[in-house]
Write a protein that holds these residues in place. Structure first.
Motif, short mmCIF file in Angstrom:
data_model
loop_
_atom_site.label_atom_id
_atom_site.label_comp_id
_atom_site.label_asym_id
_atom_site.label_seq_id
_atom_site.Cartn_x
_atom_site.Cartn_y
_atom_site.Cartn_z
N PHE A 90 0.75 -1.09 -0.12
CA PHE A 90 0.01 0.06 0.13
C PHE A 90 0.92 1.29 -0.11
O PHE A 90 0.39 2.26 -0.66
N THR A 91 2.01 1.22 0.64
CA THR A 91 2.98 2.51 0.41
C THR A 91 3.43 2.62 -0.76
O THR A 91 3.56 3.74 -1.47
N PHE A 92 3.93 1.53 -1.53
CA PHE A 92 4.39 1.69 -2.80
C PHE A 92 3.20 2.14 -3.90
O PHE A 92 3.49 2.87 -4.69
N LEU A 93 1.98 1.54 -3.62
CA LEU A 93 0.84 2.08 -4.65
C LEU A 93 0.38 3.31 -4.06
O LEU A 93 0.15 4.37 -5.16
N ALA A 94 0.48 4.01 -2.94
CA ALA A 94 0.16 5.35 -2.64
C ALA A 94 1.08 6.04 -3.20
O ALA A 94 0.94 7.30 -3.67
N LEU A 95 2.67 5.86 -3.23
CA LEU A 95 3.49 6.60 -3.77
C LEU A 95 3.36 6.65 -5.29
O LEU A 95 4.10 7.44 -6.02
N ALA A 96 2.58 5.77 -5.96
CA ALA A 96 2.46 6.02 -7.49
C ALA A 96 1.54 6.89 -7.90
O ALA A 96 1.34 7.19 -8.84
N ASN A 97 0.82 7.38 -6.73
CA ASN A 97 -0.29 8.26 -7.07
C ASN A 97 0.56 9.79 -6.91
O ASN A 97 1.24 10.03 -6.07
N ARG A 148 -0.65 12.66 -6.55
CA ARG A 148 -1.02 13.58 -5.50
C ARG A 148 -0.19 13.35 -4.18
O ARG A 148 0.21 14.23 -3.26
N ARG A 149 -0.10 11.99 -3.68
CA ARG A 149 0.21 11.35 -2.58
C ARG A 149 1.85 11.87 -2.77
O ARG A 149 2.74 12.01 -1.69
N ASP A 150 2.56 11.60 -3.86
CA ASP A 150 3.93 11.52 -4.14
C ASP A 150 4.28 13.13 -3.61
O ASP A 150 5.42 13.37 -3.23
N GLU A 151 3.61 14.10 -4.27
CA GLU A 151 4.00 15.68 -4.18
C GLU A 151 3.94 15.83 -2.80
O GLU A 151 4.68 16.83 -2.28
N LYS A 152 2.97 15.31 -2.10
CA LYS A 152 2.75 15.69 -0.53
C LYS A 152 3.83 15.12 0.26
O LYS A 152 4.46 15.59 1.35
N LEU A 153 4.21 13.84 0.03
CA LEU A 153 5.25 13.06 0.87
C LEU A 153 6.70 13.44 0.50
O LEU A 153 7.71 13.75 1.22
N LEU A 154 6.84 13.61 -0.82
CA LEU A 154 8.29 13.81 -1.44
C LEU A 154 8.47 15.06 -1.86
O LEU A 154 9.67 15.39 -2.62
N ARG A 167 6.54 5.73 -11.55
CA ARG A 167 4.83 5.35 -11.08
C ARG A 167 4.79 4.04 -11.89
O ARG A 167 4.34 3.22 -10.93
N TRP A 168 5.32 3.87 -12.77
CA TRP A 168 5.22 2.55 -13.24
C TRP A 168 5.85 1.30 -12.50
O TRP A 168 5.45 0.37 -12.11
N ALA A 169 7.27 1.64 -11.94
CA ALA A 169 7.82 0.72 -11.07
C ALA A 169 7.63 0.52 -9.85
O ALA A 169 7.11 -0.61 -9.29
N ARG A 170 6.70 1.69 -9.28
CA ARG A 170 6.33 1.47 -7.99
C ARG A 170 4.92 0.71 -7.98
O ARG A 170 4.50 -0.14 -7.12
#
Length: 65
Positions: free
Chosen positions: A20-27, A29-35, A44-47
């Motif tokens: 679920f962490t990998f799938l959330a970071l593939a999104n 919006r989530r990636d912009e907020k966390l990273l 995104r494809w790799a995650r």
């Protein structure tokens, strides 16, 4: 519950959490907020390529337990 079953439950929990962490970071919006940046298409494809099989593994471990 035997010792082996307890380890399978913990492995299923860890696999589900990681997937679920990998799938959330593939999104985006989530990636912009966390990273603080948008992921590239390759990231995104790799995650997703890692997240979905790990989720399937968690499902298989939970059924096997």
């Amino acid at each position: 519950m035997s010792g082996g079953a307890a380890w399978r439950h913990l492995a299923a929990l860890a696999s589900a959490l990681a997937s679920f962490t990998f799938l959330a970071l593939a999104n985006e919006r989530r990636d912009e907020k966390l990273l603080y940046r948008a992921p590239s298409h390759r990231e995104r494809w790799a995650r997703r390529a890692v997240g979905w099989p790990m989720l399937a593994l968690a499902f298989a471990l939970s059924i096997w337990s």
